[in-house]
Design a protein around this motif. Structure first.
Motif, PDB file in Angstrom:
ATOM      1  N   ALA A 152      32.615  32.317  22.601  1.00 30.68           N
ATOM      2  CA  ALA A 152      31.814  32.860  21.497  1.00 30.68           C
ATOM      3  C   ALA A 152      30.952  34.023  21.972  1.00 30.68           C
ATOM      4  N   LYS A 153      30.398  33.903  23.173  1.00 27.25           N
ATOM      5  CA  LYS A 153      29.577  35.001  23.718  1.00 27.25           C
ATOM      6  C   LYS A 153      30.419  36.247  23.943  1.00 27.25           C
ATOM      7  N   LEU A 154      31.617  36.041  24.448  1.00 31.16           N
ATOM      8  CA  LEU A 154      32.538  37.143  24.696  1.00 31.16           C
ATOM      9  C   LEU A 154      33.015  37.761  23.385  1.00 31.16           C
ATOM     10  N   GLY A 155      33.131  36.927  22.352  1.00 23.46           N
ATOM     11  CA  GLY A 155      33.658  37.358  21.062  1.00 23.46           C
ATOM     12  C   GLY A 155      32.763  38.299  20.291  1.00 23.46           C
ATOM     13  N   GLY A 156      31.447  38.231  20.518  1.00 27.85           N
ATOM     14  CA  GLY A 156      30.505  39.130  19.855  1.00 27.85           C
ATOM     15  C   GLY A 156      30.720  39.212  18.354  1.00 27.85           C
ATOM     16  N   PRO A 157      31.073  40.411  17.864  1.00 29.83           N
ATOM     17  CA  PRO A 157      31.256  40.597  16.426  1.00 29.83           C
ATOM     18  C   PRO A 157      32.383  39.729  15.847  1.00 29.83           C
ATOM     19  N   ILE A 158      33.371  39.407  16.652  1.00 28.87           N
ATOM     20  CA  ILE A 158      34.467  38.555  16.171  1.00 28.87           C
ATOM     21  C   ILE A 158      33.941  37.150  15.883  1.00 28.87           C
ATOM     22  N   SER A 159      33.034  36.657  16.723  1.00 23.12           N
ATOM     23  CA  SER A 159      32.427  35.343  16.490  1.00 23.12           C
ATOM     24  C   SER A 159      31.640  35.347  15.188  1.00 23.12           C
ATOM     25  N   ARG A 160      30.874  36.395  14.916  1.00 22.07           N
ATOM     26  CA  ARG A 160      30.109  36.508  13.663  1.00 22.07           C
ATOM     27  C   ARG A 160      31.061  36.571  12.473  1.00 22.07           C
ATOM     28  N   ALA A 161      32.174  37.289  12.635  1.00 20.52           N
ATOM     29  CA  ALA A 161      33.155  37.392  11.551  1.00 20.52           C
ATOM     30  C   ALA A 161      33.783  36.027  11.267  1.00 20.52           C
ATOM     31  N   ALA A 162      34.033  35.241  12.316  1.00 21.03           N
ATOM     32  CA  ALA A 162      34.597  33.900  12.131  1.00 21.03           C
ATOM     33  C   ALA A 162      33.604  33.016  11.377  1.00 21.03           C
ATOM     34  N   GLN A 163      32.314  33.122  11.700  1.00 20.50           N
ATOM     35  CA  GLN A 163      31.302  32.325  10.994  1.00 20.50           C
ATOM     36  C   GLN A 163      31.237  32.751   9.524  1.00 20.50           C
ATOM     37  N   SER A 164      31.286  34.031   9.262  1.00 22.83           N
ATOM     38  CA  SER A 164      31.257  34.527   7.890  1.00 22.83           C
ATOM     39  C   SER A 164      32.496  34.060   7.120  1.00 22.83           C
ATOM     40  N   PHE A 165      33.637  34.085   7.774  1.00 25.93           N
ATOM     41  CA  PHE A 165      34.893  33.617   7.177  1.00 25.93           C
ATOM     42  C   PHE A 165      34.781  32.157   6.770  1.00 25.93           C
ATOM     43  N   MET A 166      34.273  31.313   7.674  1.00 26.88           N
ATOM     44  CA  MET A 166      34.146  29.888   7.353  1.00 26.88           C
ATOM     45  C   MET A 166      33.100  29.653   6.264  1.00 26.88           C
ATOM     46  N   THR A 167      32.024  30.411   6.271  1.00 21.53           N
ATOM     47  CA  THR A 167      31.007  30.265   5.224  1.00 21.53           C
ATOM     48  C   THR A 167      31.621  30.561   3.861  1.00 21.53           C
ATOM     49  N   GLN A 168      32.436  31.599   3.763  1.00 19.64           N
ATOM     50  CA  GLN A 168      33.104  31.916   2.500  1.00 19.64           C
ATOM     51  C   GLN A 168      34.047  30.789   2.083  1.00 19.64           C
ATOM     52  N   ARG A 169      34.734  30.214   3.035  1.00 23.45           N
ATOM     53  CA  ARG A 169      35.638  29.092   2.721  1.00 23.45           C
ATOM     54  C   ARG A 169      34.833  27.886   2.232  1.00 23.45           C
ATOM     55  N   TYR A 170      33.697  27.604   2.868  1.00 17.58           N
ATOM     56  CA  TYR A 170      32.836  26.505   2.423  1.00 17.58           C
ATOM     57  C   TYR A 170      32.360  26.731   0.990  1.00 17.58           C
ATOM     58  N   LEU A 171      31.925  27.959   0.695  1.00 23.77           N
ATOM     59  CA  LEU A 171      31.393  28.260  -0.631  1.00 23.77           C
ATOM     60  C   LEU A 171      32.431  28.053  -1.728  1.00 23.77           C
ATOM     61  N   LYS A 172      33.692  28.258  -1.403  1.00 21.57           N
ATOM     62  CA  LYS A 172      34.783  28.077  -2.373  1.00 21.57           C
ATOM     63  C   LYS A 172      35.301  26.646  -2.398  1.00 21.57           C
ATOM     64  N   ALA A 173      35.121  25.910  -1.317  1.00 24.53           N
ATOM     65  CA  ALA A 173      35.759  24.593  -1.162  1.00 24.53           C
ATOM     66  C   ALA A 173      35.283  23.541  -2.162  1.00 24.53           C
ATOM     67  N   LEU A 174      34.030  23.600  -2.573  1.00 22.49           N
ATOM     68  CA  LEU A 174      33.533  22.588  -3.505  1.00 22.49           C
ATOM     69  C   LEU A 174      34.026  22.801  -4.931  1.00 22.49           C
ATOM     70  N   ASP A 175      34.628  23.946  -5.225  1.00 19.95           N
ATOM     71  CA  ASP A 175      35.208  24.168  -6.543  1.00 19.95           C
ATOM     72  C   ASP A 175      36.662  23.732  -6.616  1.00 19.95           C
ATOM     73  N   ARG A 176      37.255  23.400  -5.482  1.00 16.15           N
ATOM     74  CA  ARG A 176      38.629  22.895  -5.484  1.00 16.15           C
ATOM     75  C   ARG A 176      38.615  21.433  -5.893  1.00 16.15           C
ATOM     76  N   LEU A 177      39.413  21.078  -6.835  1.00 22.05           N
ATOM     77  CA  LEU A 177      39.456  19.686  -7.312  1.00 22.05           C
ATOM     78  C   LEU A 177      40.704  18.979  -6.860  1.00 22.05           C
TER      79      LEU A 177
END
Length: 177
Positions: A152-177
């Motif tokens: 994660a330390k080596l990943g820098g901006p890629i690590s932040r992008a992965a966190q943002s990606f998962m946050t977006q998936r979480y935000l959409k996941a509760l609307d899936r039935l």
């Protein structure tokens, strides 16, 4: 994806493990020095607040977002431990956490978990559902974190992008039935 129950030995090991960060003191919107702060919200399309709360407390949001989830307790409560994985088999990323706060009120439900050693990040993430007067459900995710693992330390901006990606998936996941 289904949520599995952690075996008791692994659950005991995770319960005994210290958090990999020092919990924040002070206002919610402040990240400790050296940590990045995240705050994202969405109005859910669904209007069934109690069912959304059950989905959140049963780790369905995480599994619907694509994580493999093994938890000591379903539904979760204070001090529940969870071992999530992202990826396939032996190359999957381990994501161990402990529930450090639970909110279970009439119009607010949610929880926060803190990272345990072995998690690629160090910090805390909060998931909160709020039922608004007009029946809408506001879902908010806040977090403060910093890279913890060498990858994660080596990943820098890629690590932040992965966190943002998962946050977006979480935000959409509760609307899936």
């Amino acid at each position: 994806m289904t949520v599995r129950v952690l075996d008791e030995q692994r659950a005991s090991e995770l319960r005994a493990a210290p958090l990999s960060y020092t919990p924040r003191e002070g206002p919610e919107a402040d990240a400790p020095p050296g940590y990045e702060y995240l705050n994202r919200s969405v109005n859910l399309a669904r209007r069934d607040f109690n069912a959304a709360g059950r989905d959140l407390f049963s780790w369905r949001m995480h599994s619907r977002a694509g994580l493999q989830v093994e938890a000591s307790d379903v539904p979760l409560h204070q001090d529940t431990v969870v071992l999530m994985r992202w990826g396939l088999g032996a190359i999957s990323l381990r994501i161990p956490c402990r529930v450090v706060d639970v909110i279970d009120e009439e119009r607010r439900r949610g929880f926060a978990y803190g990272t345990l050693h072995g998690h690629p990040e160090a910090g805390e993430e909060r998931f909160l559902l709020e039922e608004i007067e007009d029946g809408r459900i506001l879902f908010t995710i806040t977090a403060y974190s910093r890279p913890s693992s060498p990858l994660a330390k080596l990943g820098g901006p890629i690590s932040r992008a992965a966190q943002s990606f998962m946050t977006q998936r979480y935000l959409k996941a509760l609307d899936r039935l």
